[in-house]
Design a protein around this motif. Structure first.
Motif, short mmCIF file in Angstrom:
data_model
loop_
_atom_site.label_atom_id
_atom_site.label_comp_id
_atom_site.label_asym_id
_atom_site.label_seq_id
_atom_site.Cartn_x
_atom_site.Cartn_y
_atom_site.Cartn_z
N SER A 98 0.84 -1.19 0.00
CA SER A 98 0.00 0.00 0.00
C SER A 98 0.88 1.24 0.00
O SER A 98 2.10 1.16 0.20
CB SER A 98 -0.92 0.01 1.23
N THR A 99 0.27 2.40 -0.24
CA THR A 99 1.03 3.65 -0.23
C THR A 99 0.07 4.81 0.04
O THR A 99 -1.10 4.60 0.36
CB THR A 99 1.77 3.85 -1.56
N SER A 100 0.56 6.03 -0.07
CA SER A 100 -0.28 7.21 0.14
C SER A 100 0.18 8.30 -0.82
O SER A 100 1.31 8.28 -1.33
CB SER A 100 -0.17 7.70 1.59
N MET A 101 -0.69 9.26 -1.06
CA MET A 101 -0.34 10.40 -1.91
C MET A 101 0.52 11.38 -1.12
O MET A 101 0.26 11.64 0.06
CB MET A 101 -1.59 11.11 -2.42
N VAL A 102 1.53 11.94 -1.78
CA VAL A 102 2.38 12.96 -1.18
C VAL A 102 2.65 14.05 -2.23
O VAL A 102 2.35 13.86 -3.42
CB VAL A 102 3.74 12.39 -0.69
N ILE A 103 3.24 15.12 -1.79
CA ILE A 103 3.71 16.18 -2.69
C ILE A 103 5.23 16.13 -2.68
O ILE A 103 5.87 16.42 -1.66
CB ILE A 103 3.23 17.57 -2.26
N ALA A 104 5.81 15.70 -3.80
CA ALA A 104 7.27 15.65 -3.91
C ALA A 104 7.78 16.99 -4.42
O ALA A 104 7.07 17.71 -5.13
CB ALA A 104 7.67 14.54 -4.89
N TYR A 105 9.03 17.30 -4.07
CA TYR A 105 9.58 18.58 -4.56
C TYR A 105 11.07 18.46 -4.85
O TYR A 105 11.75 17.57 -4.34
CB TYR A 105 9.30 19.72 -3.58
N ASN A 106 11.53 19.39 -5.68
CA ASN A 106 12.95 19.42 -6.05
C ASN A 106 13.75 20.04 -4.91
O ASN A 106 13.50 21.20 -4.55
CB ASN A 106 13.13 20.24 -7.34
N PRO A 107 14.71 19.31 -4.33
CA PRO A 107 15.45 19.84 -3.17
C PRO A 107 16.35 21.02 -3.50
O PRO A 107 16.82 21.72 -2.60
CB PRO A 107 16.27 18.64 -2.70
N LYS A 165 4.33 15.00 3.60
CA LYS A 165 3.32 14.02 3.98
C LYS A 165 1.98 14.74 4.14
O LYS A 165 1.93 15.88 4.61
CB LYS A 165 3.70 13.33 5.29
N LEU A 166 0.91 14.06 3.77
CA LEU A 166 -0.42 14.62 3.85
C LEU A 166 -1.25 13.83 4.86
O LEU A 166 -1.02 12.64 5.07
CB LEU A 166 -1.09 14.58 2.47
N PRO A 167 -2.23 14.47 5.47
CA PRO A 167 -3.06 13.75 6.46
C PRO A 167 -3.89 12.65 5.80
O PRO A 167 -4.21 12.72 4.61
CB PRO A 167 -3.95 14.85 7.05
N ASP A 168 -4.24 11.64 6.58
CA ASP A 168 -5.04 10.51 6.07
C ASP A 168 -6.32 10.98 5.40
O ASP A 168 -6.81 10.34 4.46
CB ASP A 168 -5.40 9.55 7.20
N GLU A 169 -6.87 12.09 5.86
CA GLU A 169 -8.14 12.57 5.31
C GLU A 169 -8.05 12.92 3.83
O GLU A 169 -9.07 12.98 3.14
CB GLU A 169 -8.61 13.81 6.09
N ILE A 170 -6.83 13.12 3.33
CA ILE A 170 -6.71 13.49 1.91
C ILE A 170 -5.70 12.63 1.15
O ILE A 170 -5.61 12.74 -0.08
CB ILE A 170 -6.34 14.98 1.74
N ASN A 171 -4.94 11.76 1.82
CA ASN A 171 -3.88 11.03 1.11
C ASN A 171 -4.32 9.69 0.54
O ASN A 171 -3.51 8.96 -0.04
CB ASN A 171 -2.65 10.85 2.01
N LEU A 172 -5.60 9.33 0.73
CA LEU A 172 -6.21 8.12 0.12
C LEU A 172 -5.57 6.81 0.60
O LEU A 172 -5.70 5.79 -0.07
CB LEU A 172 -6.13 8.20 -1.41
N SER A 173 -4.92 6.82 1.73
CA SER A 173 -4.22 5.63 2.20
C SER A 173 -5.06 4.72 3.10
O SER A 173 -4.69 3.58 3.33
CB SER A 173 -2.95 6.03 2.98
N ASN A 174 -6.16 5.25 3.60
CA ASN A 174 -6.91 4.55 4.64
C ASN A 174 -8.24 4.01 4.10
O ASN A 174 -9.21 4.77 3.96
CB ASN A 174 -7.17 5.49 5.82
N PRO A 175 -8.33 2.71 3.78
CA PRO A 175 -9.57 2.17 3.25
C PRO A 175 -10.78 2.41 4.16
O PRO A 175 -11.91 2.51 3.66
CB PRO A 175 -9.27 0.67 3.14
N ALA A 176 -10.56 2.53 5.47
CA ALA A 176 -11.67 2.75 6.39
C ALA A 176 -12.35 4.11 6.17
O ALA A 176 -13.51 4.30 6.54
CB ALA A 176 -11.17 2.65 7.83
N MET A 177 -11.61 5.04 5.57
CA MET A 177 -12.17 6.37 5.34
C MET A 177 -12.90 6.48 4.01
O MET A 177 -13.51 7.52 3.72
CB MET A 177 -11.06 7.43 5.39
#
Length: 312
Positions: A109-118, A228-240
């Motif tokens: 499994s995984t979650s959505m994040v915002i990646a950026y150029n360091p 990292k994004l909260p579970d409420e928006i990162n689509l990682s939690n099937p229970a939500m």
């Protein structure tokens, strides 16, 4: 000059030749191809594939692409493979409808994040957010900067392209910021932002975009910093999903020109043996390997979470 040997020795040489011939033929028959969601390139081609190939003494061939695009190629028989690994259930359903998959197993499994150029001009702002620095702007506010170049994948062919839209729509509701999704993304299929999945993080590393959508797994595998994004928006939690994620949806025109409504699906990776697999037994062993402790350790090392939910 002539060469001769005793009958017993000759028989042993013939037996050895037959044995070697059989071994080489068996190995040649056990080449196998794994197709997968494009974001999985690092874990598949540098970890799971080579480890399985070495332990089973076979040849691994991996091919990645947007999961829906890959599923459609397999369904149309334009591509033949032994195993398909998808992100979200949707692409698996395409193959089940085509009669090519009976069952798919959750493997990670995984979650959505915002990646950026360091090294980008917005790196300092993102670093402040990542470290929780007092006074740092919200991540979505930085993404709304008119001069920031944001990258994402095509929502018509790739689940990640769909998921970043869902993430922004959920963020709009979660942070109570009307218009947030449009301010960050523009149109659903904004040509200024949409790139092929396999090259998106490469473009980010090269500085062609300042920030990009990403799965935490692929972003960690690439060694890039991310928010990292909260579970409420990162689509990682099937229970939500039933009572929160499912509250958002959007319409899109697919590659065939047909309009359809897309709904959220939790970010679980599913592996399936294809019914037309050239090497079905080897394919089953590969799926089992991904579920094993060794396979799960390789997933974890590359930033993937434990599988969630049951088979489909």
């Amino acid at each position: 000059m002539s060469f001769s040997c005793k009958p017993g020795a000759a028989a042993r040489l013939v037996a050895l030749a037959v044995t070697l011939s059989t071994v080489f033929a068996a190995h040649a028959a056990e080449d196998f191809r794994v197709t997968y969601a494009g974001s999985m390139g690092v874990v598949m081609d540098k970890a799971l594939g080579p480890a399985f190939a070495q332990s089973h003494q076979v040849n691994y061939q991996g091919q990645g692409q947007g999961a829906y695009g890959m599923a459609n190629l397999l369904a149309s028989k334009k591509l033949v493979a032994d195993v398909f690994v998808s992100i979200t259930p949707g692409p698996i359903a395409v193959l089940q409808k085509a009669g090519l998959v009976d069952k798919a197993e959750p493997v990670a499994s995984t979650s959505m994040v915002i990646a950026y150029n360091p090294k980008g001009k917005y790196a300092q702002a993102f670093d402040a957010i990542r470290s929780g620095k007092a006074g740092a702007q919200p991540w979505w506010k930085v993404l709304e900067t008119p001069t920031l170049r944001f990258g994402r994948t095509d929502p018509a062919t790739d689940p990640q392209g769909q998921n970043i839209i869902f993430t922004m729509m959920l963020a709009e509701r979660y942070y109570q910021q009307p218009g947030l999704a449009n301010a960050v993304l523009g149109n659903t299929q904004n040509p200024k932002q949409v790139f092929a999945e396999g090259g998106l993080l490469t473009r980010l590393e090269a500085g062609q975009v300042d920030a990009a959508s990403g799965y935490e797994s692929a972003t960690r595998s690439a060694g890039l910093p991310y928010i990292k994004l909260p579970d409420e928006i990162n689509l990682s939690n099937p229970a939500m999903d039933p009572n929160w994620y499912s509250k958002v949806s959007f319409d899109i025109t697919d590659a065939k020109g047909q309009q359809k409504t897309l709904h959220t699906q939790p970010l679980v990776f599913y592996a399936a043996v294809l019914n037309n697999a050239p090497h079905p037994e080897l394919a089953k062993q590969f799926v089992q390997f991904m579920q094993s402790s060794e396979g799960q350790a390789l997933f974890a090392k590359n930033g993937y979470g434990q599988p969630k939910g049951g088979a489909m």
